[in-house]
Motif scaffolding. Structure first.
Motif, PDB file in Angstrom:
ATOM      1  N   LEU B 116       0.879  -1.198   0.194  1.00  0.00           N
ATOM      2  CA  LEU B 116      -0.031  -0.245  -0.211  1.00  0.00           C
ATOM      3  C   LEU B 116       0.909   1.354   0.108  1.00  0.00           C
ATOM      4  CD1 LEU B 116      -3.204   0.626   0.036  1.00  0.00           C
ATOM      5  CD2 LEU B 116      -2.959   0.986   2.659  1.00  0.00           C
ATOM      6  N   GLY B 117       1.917   1.233   0.940  1.00  0.00           N
ATOM      7  CA  GLY B 117       2.892   2.521   0.917  1.00  0.00           C
ATOM      8  C   GLY B 117       3.622   2.543  -0.215  1.00  0.00           C
ATOM      9  N   ILE B 118       3.985   1.598  -0.800  1.00  0.00           N
ATOM     10  CA  ILE B 118       4.990   1.675  -2.149  1.00  0.00           C
ATOM     11  C   ILE B 118       3.983   1.955  -3.419  1.00  0.00           C
ATOM     12  CG2 ILE B 118       6.240   0.147  -3.789  1.00  0.00           C
ATOM     13  CD1 ILE B 118       6.847  -1.714  -1.524  1.00  0.00           C
ATOM     14  N   TYR B 119       2.809   1.500  -3.259  1.00  0.00           N
ATOM     15  CA  TYR B 119       1.744   1.758  -4.301  1.00  0.00           C
ATOM     16  C   TYR B 119       1.551   3.585  -4.301  1.00  0.00           C
ATOM     17  CZ  TYR B 119      -2.811   1.852  -6.921  1.00  0.00           C
ATOM     18  OH  TYR B 119      -3.888   2.225  -7.660  1.00  0.00           O
ATOM     19  N   ALA B 120       1.191   3.836  -2.933  1.00  0.00           N
ATOM     20  CA  ALA B 120       0.865   5.531  -2.858  1.00  0.00           C
ATOM     21  C   ALA B 120       2.030   6.203  -3.312  1.00  0.00           C
ATOM     22  CB  ALA B 120       0.583   5.562  -1.373  1.00  0.00           C
ATOM     23  N   ALA B 121       3.515   5.723  -3.085  1.00  0.00           N
ATOM     24  CA  ALA B 121       4.528   6.570  -3.231  1.00  0.00           C
ATOM     25  C   ALA B 121       4.732   6.645  -4.778  1.00  0.00           C
ATOM     26  CB  ALA B 121       5.762   6.027  -2.482  1.00  0.00           C
ATOM     27  N   LEU B 122       4.589   5.602  -5.376  1.00  0.00           N
ATOM     28  CA  LEU B 122       4.668   5.296  -7.034  1.00  0.00           C
ATOM     29  C   LEU B 122       3.964   6.309  -7.531  1.00  0.00           C
ATOM     30  CD1 LEU B 122       5.830   1.807  -7.692  1.00  0.00           C
ATOM     31  CD2 LEU B 122       7.105   3.759  -7.376  1.00  0.00           C
ATOM     32  N   ASN B 123       2.626   6.623  -6.913  1.00  0.00           N
ATOM     33  CA  ASN B 123       1.560   7.567  -7.532  1.00  0.00           C
ATOM     34  C   ASN B 123       1.375   8.731  -7.006  1.00  0.00           C
ATOM     35  OD1 ASN B 123       0.216   5.573  -9.752  1.00  0.00           O
ATOM     36  ND2 ASN B 123       0.182   4.357  -7.886  1.00  0.00           N
ATOM     37  N   ARG B 124       2.415   9.301  -6.359  1.00  0.00           N
ATOM     38  CA  ARG B 124       2.563  10.321  -5.524  1.00  0.00           C
ATOM     39  C   ARG B 124       1.770  11.544  -6.058  1.00  0.00           C
ATOM     40  NH1 ARG B 124       7.429  14.287  -3.674  1.00  0.00           N
ATOM     41  NH2 ARG B 124       6.177  15.377  -1.899  1.00  0.00           N
ATOM     42  N   GLY B 125       0.814  12.111  -5.190  1.00  0.00           N
ATOM     43  CA  GLY B 125       0.118  13.252  -5.858  1.00  0.00           C
ATOM     44  C   GLY B 125      -1.021  12.812  -6.631  1.00  0.00           C
ATOM     45  N   LYS B 126      -1.050  11.742  -6.754  1.00  0.00           N
ATOM     46  CA  LYS B 126      -2.540  11.314  -7.859  1.00  0.00           C
ATOM     47  C   LYS B 126      -3.405  10.957  -6.728  1.00  0.00           C
ATOM     48  CE  LYS B 126       0.227   9.671 -11.540  1.00  0.00           C
ATOM     49  NZ  LYS B 126       0.852   8.396 -12.035  1.00  0.00           N
ATOM     50  N   PHE B 127      -4.604  10.738  -7.580  1.00  0.00           N
ATOM     51  CA  PHE B 127      -5.958  10.160  -6.622  1.00  0.00           C
ATOM     52  C   PHE B 127      -5.573   8.958  -5.760  1.00  0.00           C
ATOM     53  CE2 PHE B 127      -9.867   7.903  -6.405  1.00  0.00           C
ATOM     54  CZ  PHE B 127     -10.588   8.753  -5.419  1.00  0.00           C
ATOM     55  N   LYS B 128      -4.767   8.166  -6.769  1.00  0.00           N
ATOM     56  CA  LYS B 128      -4.598   6.799  -6.188  1.00  0.00           C
ATOM     57  C   LYS B 128      -3.780   7.001  -4.851  1.00  0.00           C
ATOM     58  CE  LYS B 128      -3.970   4.630 -10.568  1.00  0.00           C
ATOM     59  NZ  LYS B 128      -3.015   4.303 -11.460  1.00  0.00           N
ATOM     60  N   ASP B 129      -2.900   7.891  -4.729  1.00  0.00           N
ATOM     61  CA  ASP B 129      -2.066   8.133  -3.463  1.00  0.00           C
ATOM     62  C   ASP B 129      -2.943   8.585  -2.350  1.00  0.00           C
ATOM     63  OD1 ASP B 129      -0.219   8.850  -1.827  1.00  0.00           O
ATOM     64  OD2 ASP B 129       0.332  10.796  -2.694  1.00  0.00           O
ATOM     65  N   SER B 130      -3.727   9.555  -2.815  1.00  0.00           N
ATOM     66  CA  SER B 130      -4.918  10.107  -1.663  1.00  0.00           C
ATOM     67  C   SER B 130      -5.890   8.924  -1.081  1.00  0.00           C
ATOM     68  CB  SER B 130      -5.556  11.116  -2.333  1.00  0.00           C
ATOM     69  OG  SER B 130      -5.032  12.120  -2.889  1.00  0.00           O
ATOM     70  N   LEU B 131      -6.083   8.259  -2.136  1.00  0.00           N
ATOM     71  CA  LEU B 131      -7.061   7.093  -1.686  1.00  0.00           C
ATOM     72  C   LEU B 131      -6.485   6.206  -0.603  1.00  0.00           C
ATOM     73  CD1 LEU B 131     -10.075   6.382  -1.964  1.00  0.00           C
ATOM     74  CD2 LEU B 131      -9.158   4.503  -3.569  1.00  0.00           C
ATOM     75  N   SER B 132      -5.163   5.616  -0.948  1.00  0.00           N
ATOM     76  CA  SER B 132      -4.374   4.899  -0.238  1.00  0.00           C
ATOM     77  C   SER B 132      -3.997   5.329   1.088  1.00  0.00           C
ATOM     78  CB  SER B 132      -3.031   4.620  -0.867  1.00  0.00           C
ATOM     79  OG  SER B 132      -3.129   4.171  -2.253  1.00  0.00           O
ATOM     80  N   MET B 133      -3.746   6.567   1.138  1.00  0.00           N
ATOM     81  CA  MET B 133      -3.500   7.420   2.424  1.00  0.00           C
ATOM     82  C   MET B 133      -4.653   7.566   3.263  1.00  0.00           C
ATOM     83  SD  MET B 133      -0.330   7.216   2.963  1.00  0.00           S
ATOM     84  CE  MET B 133      -0.161   5.750   2.239  1.00  0.00           C
TER      85      MET B 133
END
Lengths: 306, 316
Positions: B116-133
């Motif tokens: 989850l953390g890796i996925y969020a970091a790779l999509n930093r600033g995108k909606f996927k990142d906000s959703l994961s966090m």
């Protein structure tokens, strides 16, 4: 295009040095960044709304939080709504709507007072340890480590037995165990800040250590302190809820969000609303504080800026 | 190496001694005694009880006897509330249950939190990142007793509406019993791990060697797994030490809600009951596990990051 279509306009040295945008202080910049962060802004307004309801909510219902009516046990839905019980009633027929806002009031009050006490004490403790360094720092930090190593429930119960149960005791007991992490954070910041030139200037001008700590070091560590305080509010609410779980929380007939959830859990088979509604509000409070804290951290930390 | 181990042992024993002494005196500072809350005990019986558990002796003598038993014989004493039950036996019987739950919860936390953390970091600033966090912050914001209670409530609702009981609501003994408590225990570590991993991945992704690897044409996933994750995982490993000690010694809330005979349940009630020996014994046991876990974390650093290992060799 020919060369004579161009004309030399020269350069205005004064104009080129002019700062077009108004200059901003650090805190103005932080507030501007927070406003740009939608999640943090919404969280802030949720906290404001919950605070207003915690103050005004109990007056919006015609029932008091301790008023019992055994004929109206476990009401929920339209029947309850018609009688003025918006969130239904509990096992004593008490109005859940009033109790939820009363509980929010108690939980927020406890959290704010505890965070203020432990924040002030922790910041001063960390500031002193960090500023003086050496033996004083070593001794003060060993003391913090011992406090952190012993299960906090032991002090909490010790203080409760000595001072007698009550909200005041809960506040002092939790504050007495929570200040250590604040002390560690402020100490870390002060160790970094005290090497800077303005501190050396203050020392050379003859400022006393207490002046330097309170007027220079702690205000400069304020960013970290505010983030920590915002994140501490949910933690304190959890701790109070945990004490309720052990049966040593806010005494009846008072209610906190934590004690309401636990009462609701015990009565889960009689009416799920008694568990779900307070659980929703306690989660909303902690979520809003955590999200606001996250936003503040992003706004305050230059490294996290894009 | 021998010197290193001796020094580590000395520090560990000192820490244990300080924690044991501080807890001992604090526990005895609480007014009352273990037999005060029971039904009216005749004075003579109470005096006998006090004598049996040596509570009639001066505090300093009790302290000396206790430390001698613990550090020389490894005997943590007899419970003062549960008659005739030794604390050693209590830990041997109940710790494995908390331990199994804790290990399961840690596996789940790592298996969900790291990706989850890796996925969020790779999509930093995108909606996927906000959703994961957002999912991650939910895990930190919802208290474990609400997660546990809601899980039970959902299972009961499913049983009431369909008549199928998918999982037992409480109890211990089979694998089915482990699932709900594991979920309740892992919610918060998942969130912490995901957030830590995201922050350190973002830092590592911006480093020069990642750009070099990309420039020379290393495959994307090789860079992520071999270069980034291995470097970004260090803070998570640090967190695993205290987490292991806390989670394997049991959670009072989760064990009470799911009626699991683990260690956490006894510990919290022993403090309220002033069952001195149980509180002290479990505190010392917890401190011991924490020290061992931190030692393993130190060793793991060297395995993950050879720079630390080499640095130590040069230093020693």
């Amino acid at each position: 295009m020919s060369a004579n279509e161009f004309k030399i306009i020269g350069k205005d040295l004064f104009e080129s040095e002019k700062i077009a945008k108004p200059s901003m202080t650090f805190w103005q910049d932080v507030i501007r960044r927070i406003k740009m962060n939608k999640v943090a802004t919404i969280s802030f307004w949720i906290i404001v709304a919950l605070t207003i309801m915690a103050i005004a909510g109990p007056f919006m219902s015609k029932f008091s939080y301790r008023e019992q009516n055994l004929e109206n046990q476990f009401l929920f839905g339209s029947a309850a709504f018609a009688k003025g019980h918006y969130f239904g009633t509990d096992d004593f027929g008490r109005d859940l709507f009033t109790r939820v806002w009363e509980g929010t009031r108690v939980s927020l009050l406890i959290a704010v007072v505890i965070v203020a006490i432990q924040g002030t004490f922790g910041a001063l403790y960390g500031g002193i340890a960090g500023f003086f360094g050496g033996k004083i720092d070593n001794l003060m930090m060993r003391f913090v480590e011992i406090i952190m190593a012993i299960p906090s429930l032991i002090y909490i119960i010790l203080l409760m037995v000595v001072m007698g149960p009550g909200i005041k005791t809960i506040i002092i007991a939790i504050a007495a165990t929570e200040w250590t992490s604040m002390a560690l954070i402020v100490r870390g910041e002060v160790l970094r800040l005290k090497e800077q030139e303005y501190v050396m200037a203050a020392i050379n001008l003859g400022a006393s250590p207490s002046w330097i700590i309170i007027k220079h070091l702690i205000p400069n560590a304020m960013g970290q302190i505010i983030v920590r305080i915002t994140m501490d509010v949910p933690r304190v609410i959890f701790t109070e809820a945990f004490l309720s779980f052990l049966g040593i929380g806010v005494p009846a007939p008072f209610a906190s969000l934590g004690s309401l959830v636990l009462d609701g859990y015990r009565l889960l088979s009689n009416g799920a609303h008694l568990f779900i509604i307070p659980a929703f509000f306690i989660s909303l409070v902690t979520l809003a504080f955590n999200l606001l804290g996250d936003g503040l951290r992003d706004a305050l930390d230059p490294r996290l800026r894009k | 190496m021998f010197k290193f181990i001796i020094r580590k042992l000395a520090i560990a024993l000192t820490t244990l001694w300080v924690i044991a002494s501080a807890t001992f005196f604090l526990m005895h500072a609480i007014p009352g005694d273990p037999f005060a809350s029971e039904k009216k005990v005749p004075p003579l019986v109470k005096a006998k009880l006090m004598e049996k558990y040596q509570l009639d002796k001066p505090l300093i003598v009790q302290y000396g006897n206790y430390l001698g038993n613990v550090f020389l014989k490894g005997d943590l004493g007899i419970s003062m509330k549960i008659r005739g039950r030794s604390v050693n036996k209590m830990i041997i019987n109940n710790f494995p249950k908390s331990f199994i739950l804790g290990v399961f919860a840690m596996i789940v936390a790592l298996a969900v939190g790291l990706p989850l953390g890796i996925y969020a970091a790779l999509n930093r600033g995108k909606f996927k990142d906000s959703l994961s966090m957002f999912v991650a912050i939910l895990g930190i914001s919802i208290p474990s007793f609400i997660v546990a209670g809601t899980l039970q409530w959902i299972v009961i609702l499913i049983k009431q509406s369909t008549g199928v009981s998918i999982l037992p609501v409480a109890g211990w003994g089979e694998f089915r019993h482990v699932i709900l408590p594991t979920l309740a225990l892992s919610a918060s570590p998942i969130a912490v791990i995901a957030r830590m991993m995201r922050a350190s991945m973002i830092e590592v992704l911006g480093l020069d060697y990642v750009r070099t690897a990309r420039a020379k044409g290393v495959a994307y996933y090789t860079i992520i797994i071999k270069h980034c994750v291995r470097n970004a995982i260090l803070p998570v490993i640090t967190y695993l030490g205290p987490l292991f000690a806390a989670i394997t010694t049991g959670s009072f809330v989760v064990e009470t809600i799911f009626s699991i005979p683990g260690l956490g349940k006894y510990f919290s009630t022993s403090i309220i009951d002033k069952d001195y020996t149980v509180t002290l014994g479990v505190t010392i046991f917890y401190a011991l596990i924490l020290i061992i876990a931190m030692f393993v974390v130190d060793l793991a650093y060297g395995l993950v990051d050879p720079r630390i290992r080499d640095g130590k060799k040069r230093g020693a």
